[in-house]
Design a protein around this motif. Structure first.
Motif, PDB file in Angstrom:
ATOM      1  N   LEU A 159      30.719  41.491  44.766  1.00 40.54           N
ATOM      2  CA  LEU A 159      30.511  40.040  44.807  1.00 40.54           C
ATOM      3  C   LEU A 159      31.811  39.313  45.130  1.00 40.54           C
ATOM      4  N   CYS A 160      32.898  39.747  44.484  1.00 44.28           N
ATOM      5  CA  CYS A 160      34.199  39.101  44.720  1.00 44.28           C
ATOM      6  C   CYS A 160      34.625  39.239  46.182  1.00 44.28           C
ATOM      7  N   LYS A 161      34.429  40.430  46.742  1.00 44.57           N
ATOM      8  CA  LYS A 161      34.869  40.666  48.113  1.00 44.57           C
ATOM      9  C   LYS A 161      33.972  39.985  49.136  1.00 44.57           C
ATOM     10  N   LYS A 191      31.612  35.699  46.581  1.00 44.07           N
ATOM     11  CA  LYS A 191      30.755  35.180  45.506  1.00 44.07           C
ATOM     12  C   LYS A 191      31.451  35.353  44.151  1.00 44.07           C
ATOM     13  N   LEU A 192      32.675  34.874  44.085  1.00 42.55           N
ATOM     14  CA  LEU A 192      33.498  35.054  42.895  1.00 42.55           C
ATOM     15  C   LEU A 192      32.896  34.365  41.679  1.00 42.55           C
ATOM     16  N   ASP A 193      32.397  33.147  41.843  1.00 44.87           N
ATOM     17  CA  ASP A 193      31.833  32.409  40.708  1.00 44.87           C
ATOM     18  C   ASP A 193      30.611  33.127  40.127  1.00 44.87           C
ATOM     19  N   LYS A 194      29.805  33.735  40.990  1.00 46.46           N
ATOM     20  CA  LYS A 194      28.649  34.505  40.516  1.00 46.46           C
ATOM     21  C   LYS A 194      29.121  35.737  39.740  1.00 46.46           C
ATOM     22  N   ALA A 195      30.198  36.360  40.208  1.00 47.26           N
ATOM     23  CA  ALA A 195      30.752  37.525  39.509  1.00 47.26           C
ATOM     24  C   ALA A 195      31.235  37.128  38.121  1.00 47.26           C
ATOM     25  N   ILE A 196      31.899  35.967  38.013  1.00 50.50           N
ATOM     26  CA  ILE A 196      32.384  35.486  36.714  1.00 50.50           C
ATOM     27  C   ILE A 196      31.206  35.220  35.783  1.00 50.50           C
ATOM     28  N   GLU A 197      30.146  34.674  36.331  1.00 45.43           N
ATOM     29  CA  GLU A 197      28.945  34.403  35.536  1.00 45.43           C
ATOM     30  C   GLU A 197      28.369  35.693  34.949  1.00 45.43           C
ATOM     31  N   LEU A 241      38.806  46.618  30.839  1.00 41.44           N
ATOM     32  CA  LEU A 241      40.040  46.157  31.475  1.00 41.44           C
ATOM     33  C   LEU A 241      39.895  46.096  32.998  1.00 41.44           C
ATOM     34  N   VAL A 242      39.159  47.065  33.568  1.00 39.65           N
ATOM     35  CA  VAL A 242      38.949  47.068  35.019  1.00 39.65           C
ATOM     36  C   VAL A 242      38.165  45.830  35.450  1.00 39.65           C
ATOM     37  N   THR A 243      37.151  45.468  34.658  1.00 41.63           N
ATOM     38  CA  THR A 243      36.346  44.280  34.958  1.00 41.63           C
ATOM     39  C   THR A 243      37.250  43.051  35.098  1.00 41.63           C
ATOM     40  N   VAL A 248      40.534  38.725  37.619  1.00 41.11           N
ATOM     41  CA  VAL A 248      41.859  38.090  37.658  1.00 41.11           C
ATOM     42  C   VAL A 248      42.476  38.242  39.045  1.00 41.11           C
ATOM     43  N   GLY A 249      42.377  39.449  39.609  1.00 41.24           N
ATOM     44  CA  GLY A 249      42.933  39.680  40.944  1.00 41.24           C
ATOM     45  C   GLY A 249      42.280  38.800  41.996  1.00 41.24           C
ATOM     46  N   SER A 250      40.967  38.647  41.912  1.00 42.35           N
ATOM     47  CA  SER A 250      40.243  37.825  42.894  1.00 42.35           C
ATOM     48  C   SER A 250      40.597  36.348  42.750  1.00 42.35           C
ATOM     49  N   LEU A 251      40.715  35.874  41.507  1.00 45.09           N
ATOM     50  CA  LEU A 251      41.104  34.478  41.283  1.00 45.09           C
ATOM     51  C   LEU A 251      42.505  34.207  41.824  1.00 45.09           C
ATOM     52  N   CYS A 252      43.415  35.138  41.565  1.00 48.45           N
ATOM     53  CA  CYS A 252      44.780  34.989  42.063  1.00 48.45           C
ATOM     54  C   CYS A 252      44.801  34.988  43.592  1.00 48.45           C
ATOM     55  N   LYS A 253      43.986  35.852  44.188  1.00 48.26           N
ATOM     56  CA  LYS A 253      43.943  35.939  45.647  1.00 48.26           C
ATOM     57  C   LYS A 253      43.475  34.635  46.267  1.00 48.26           C
TER      58      LYS A 253
END
Length: 833
Positions: free
Chosen positions: A439-441, A444-450, A487-489, A494-499
């Motif tokens: 989803l992040c890639k 659809k980052l917001d959906k992934a956070i949800e 931790l991987v989740t 975090v990595g996607s938000l930073c990107k």
């Protein structure tokens, strides 16, 4: 065959369909109460393996209401043992307590206590294990030497060898002398921790207790030393065992040789490993199937694929039949190196030798196809697997799921998820992480956070948030709730938000993670440091670094690269050199990314000579520059006006990186912009002969410059070369040549070129192979023919009249109606046309 045996056989036959097996068991239980008790261990293992824990509880209640009591007690104890061995300690202990309440006259045996103590130790609950051990006597049960051995092993595995050592004295209180197993466990633990002196003292203590160290003792020491990479110390002990018989040392056995072979292979000491393997081959008592498998693994670790295949053949020739693990080792190595057809052949050999591929075999092949992007072939492997009666596990499905999402095939990924759920595969945290990453890639980052937020409450059932088609995909029962973010989740989120530059949100997620008792690792810290440095926020990056070091994490290569990137964006070259010195002091070798960051900083600051010196340093240190390295240097040197040096760097780049389109286009453009038209022409011809995509070449500017220099023949040759090589390009490229030929009176050749232009235009398309993208270079000067809309060009009254006349002549020869693509629209230009 009696009824109990028939039931057990029926259950085993349906082990792959646990729900049906459970229904069958309940039906027999209601019709024949005396029969079902004998099948309790069988159905219990099936239910536990399928993680049908609610049904395990139902089985427990059935047993509590059954008779006779003695048989029921045995079945209950058997169920507790199965749960404990499966690391389901909470349920095992709960049922253990029920047995004590239900049958107070039958205290639990030492064996049952030992199982529970072992389960506690294996799950890391050492204090609880010791407490249960201390209460054994209160419950009318005396610990035996196995009880002590289990605790010692638990402490040693947790790195608490000193606590295990204390139990040696406790054993004497209970009248037990420590046995070799206990001593060997402690000796192995001390060796693993690097406490060789303590290990030697224990060996002497063994002798004092009348226990002479045996080959197992020495193998324990060798195994521990090899496991921690101390191969030299291990080889000294191995050598002493071979030659010092007068000291009473045991002779090495096949296990010893295998341990040393494995140690040499693991550490990459290939010559010693090969010599040892050849020595082992001279004595059949020193070789077993495990020896060959270790050697196979070692060869494949060093990418010696041909040798590995010969070893497998040699095994068959010498009567040492490879097992399925042997074939799987070889297939794994072949697949990882992209040799999928060879891996297929190995699987064929396996089948012809009477072995059936297992889940590991198929998953290895499936993973190989996925890594090559051949998802369709991977999906076929999955179907082949199920057709042959080998059912994929969750790992198999996760591999395919990851590949489908990576390829953007979300509909197929959805179908796979549904099939996983229908077949009873638990969607674990890894599955959820794969979906979240996909989803992040895909933006659809917001959906992934949800989904991550929902996992804390609903487990994998949070995937229902993906939409209607996913609702009900995973049940919300106890199994789903165990699927929690890890931790991987959070690293993915975090990595996607930073990107995406959403650093404030990333920091909030970091705090949420900490609040959930998920401790960050160096990867997350490095993610923040890189993001801050990329944005030029060096002070923020150093605050994160300070927190990172406070938590016990040292700077990694990634950390240094990020800091160098940050300082480079501020042109702080002295700080960069300071970091480089610190890296060397700490034994951290810079990589190509490190040097690229430095070169980028130097080139940006106009320090070209220093940048080329960095290139020299890279080459001297054996670090191969990549295309990015040379792109920065060629561009910077070209813009400085030293095209001779730029070309020299280009030649070095080609010798190291190969003939890359990006290098050719960059060098060509720099030569052209620098006025080196002849050199640019030669390079362009070389690029065309290599069939490069010419989208980034300023080829129209080259043609225009040649025409301005009255080199019409050379310009015409370039056009003809492009046509002969099958390129489709902007017809406007013909205009300056047609104009030029017309002006010098060469009407025939001008007509021929105009005819070719019309032919190309009539195709109605411009092939991407050569089409020049807008904004290729900020240095490009617009020629008098402008951009790529050739129809507009021929309508302009700016000196292209000769071209227009040529076009009219060609048009009359073909007939107006045959050139539909050139028909003008009904507009102001119609009368002119």
């Amino acid at each position: 065959m009696d009824q109990a045996a028939k039931l057990t056989k029926a259950l085993l036959k349906n082990a792959t369909n646990p729900k049906l097996a459970w229904q069958l068991f309940k039906r027999i239980q209601s019709s024949s109460p005396n029969t079902f008790l004998h099948s309790v261990p069988t159905i219990a293992r099936i239910l536990v393996r399928a993680k049908m824990l609610d049904q395990v509880d139902d089985l427990h209640h059935l047993l509590l209401t059954s008779t006779p009591q003695q048989t029921t007690l045995c079945s209950l104890v058997s169920l507790v043992n199965i749960l404990a061995k499966s690391d389901l300690f909470d349920k095992a202990f709960s049922q253990f307590q029920t047995i004590r309440t239900k049958f107070p006259e039958n205290p639990p045996s030492t064996y049952t206590f030992n199982l529970l103590i072992r389960a506690l130790c294996d799950s890391g609950h050492l204090e609880d294990a010791k407490e249960l051990f201390d209460k054994m006597s209160e419950k009318g049960c005396r610990p035996n030497d196995f009880s002590f051995g289990i605790l010692v092993r638990g402490f040693c595995r947790a790195g608490l060898a000193d606590k295990g050592l204390e139990l040696l004295d406790d054993m004497r209180v209970f009248g037990f002398l420590p046995n070799r197993v206990v001593y060997n466990t402690l000796i192995s633990s001390f060796c693993r921790e690097g406490r060789t002196d303590d290990a030697e003292r224990l060996v002497e203590r063994m002798r004092e207790d009348g226990l002479f160290p045996d080959v197992v003792t020495f193998n324990s020491r060798i195994s521990a030393l090899c496991g921690t990479g101390k191969i030299l110390e291990a080889s000294r002990i191995f050598r002493d065992m071979q030659i010092d018989e007068e000291l009473g040392l045991p002779r090495p056995n096949v296990v010893t040789y295998n341990l040393m072979l494995q140690g040499f292979c693991k550490e990459g000491v290939s010559e010693e490993a090969k010599a040892l393997f050849e020595l082992m081959q001279t004595n059949v008592t020193l070789m077993n199937l495990g020896s060959y498998n270790i050697w196979l693994l070692g060869l494949l670790r060093n990418v010696k694929l041909v040798e590995a295949q010969l070893v497998l053949k040699d095994m068959v020739d010498k009567g040492m039949e490879p097992n399925i693990y042997s074939y799987n080792i070889l297939m794994d190595g072949l697949c990882k190196n992209g040799m999928l057809s060879d891996a297929r052949m190995v699987m064929g050999s396996m089948i012809s030798n009477g072995l059936h591929p297992d889940a590991v075999t198929y998953t290895t092949l499936l993973h190989g196809y996925c890594s090559k992007g051949k998802v369709h072939d991977a999906n076929n492997i999955l179907h082949e697997m199920t057709r042959n009666g080998c059912f994929p596990n969750t790992y198999t499905c996760n591999v395919l799921l990851h590949s489908l999402l990576k390829e953007g095939r979300t509909a197929e990924a959805e179908q796979l998820l549904k099939r996983m759920n229908e077949r009873g595969y638990g969607l674990d945290t890894i599955t959820c992480n794969i979906i979240i990453d996909g989803l992040c890639k895909s933006g659809k980052l917001d959906k992934a956070i949800e989904i991550v937020n929902g996992m804390w409450t609903h487990g994998s059932a949070a995937l229902g948030n993906l939409g209607n088609s996913f609702i009900g995909l995973v049940d919300g029962g106890s199994r789903g709730k165990k699927c929690m973010p890890d931790l991987v989740t959070y690293s993915i989120i975090v990595g996607s938000l930073c990107k995406e530059g959403r650093l404030d949100e990333a920091k909030k997620k970091f705090k949420d993670m900490m609040a959930k008792n998920l401790l960050p690792d160096s990867v997350i810290f490095d993610t923040f440091i890189h993001s801050f440095c990329k944005e030029g926020k060096i002070s923020s990056a150093f605050r994160v670094l300070k927190d990172m070091e406070k938590r016990g994490y040292n700077k990694s290569l990634q950390t240094y690269n990020s800091l160098i990137l940050g300082f480079g964006s501020k042109d702080q070259i002295f700080e960069i050199y300071g970091l480089m010195n610190e890296m060397r002091e700490r034994g951290i070798s810079p990589n190509v990314c490190t040097y690229n960051n430095i070169i980028n900083c130097l080139c940006g600051g106009g320090k070209i000579e220093d940048a080329t010196s960095v290139l020299d340093e890279m080459l001297q240190r054996g670090i191969s520059p990549n295309v990015s390295t040379f792109k920065m240097l060629i561009k910077a040197i070209g813009e400085s006006g030293d095209l001779v040096v730029a070309h020299e760097v280009f030649e070095i780049a080609v010798s190291i990186c190969g003939h890359k389109e990006v290098l050719y286009s960059l060098m060509f453009n720099e030569l052209l912009l620098g006025g080196e038209v002849s050199g640019a022409k030669l390079l362009f011809e070389a690029a065309v002969n290599r069939s490069f995509h010419l989208g980034n070449f300023l080829y129209k500017d080259l043609i225009d410059r040649l025409c301005e220099d009255e080199k019409l023949e050379e310009a015409s040759d370039i056009l003809n070369m492009l046509i002969n090589k099958g390129y489709k390009f902007d017809p406007a490229s013909f205009m300056p040549v047609v104009d030029g030929l017309g002006k010098v009176g060469n009407k025939r050749e001008a007509d021929e070129l105009a005819e070719k232009m019309m032919e190309m235009a009539s195709d109605g398309k411009v092939e991407n192979k050569v089409y020049q993208k807008a904004g290729v270079s900020k240095h490009r000067k617009e020629n008098k023919y402008g951009g790529g809309d050739w129809q507009k060009i021929v309508h302009r009254d700016d000196g292209s009249g000769i071209a227009l006349k040529a076009l009219k002549r060609v048009q009359k020869g073909w007939g107006r109606e045959s050139i539909s693509s050139l028909k003008p629209e009904k507009n102001d230009h119609f009368d002119y046309w």
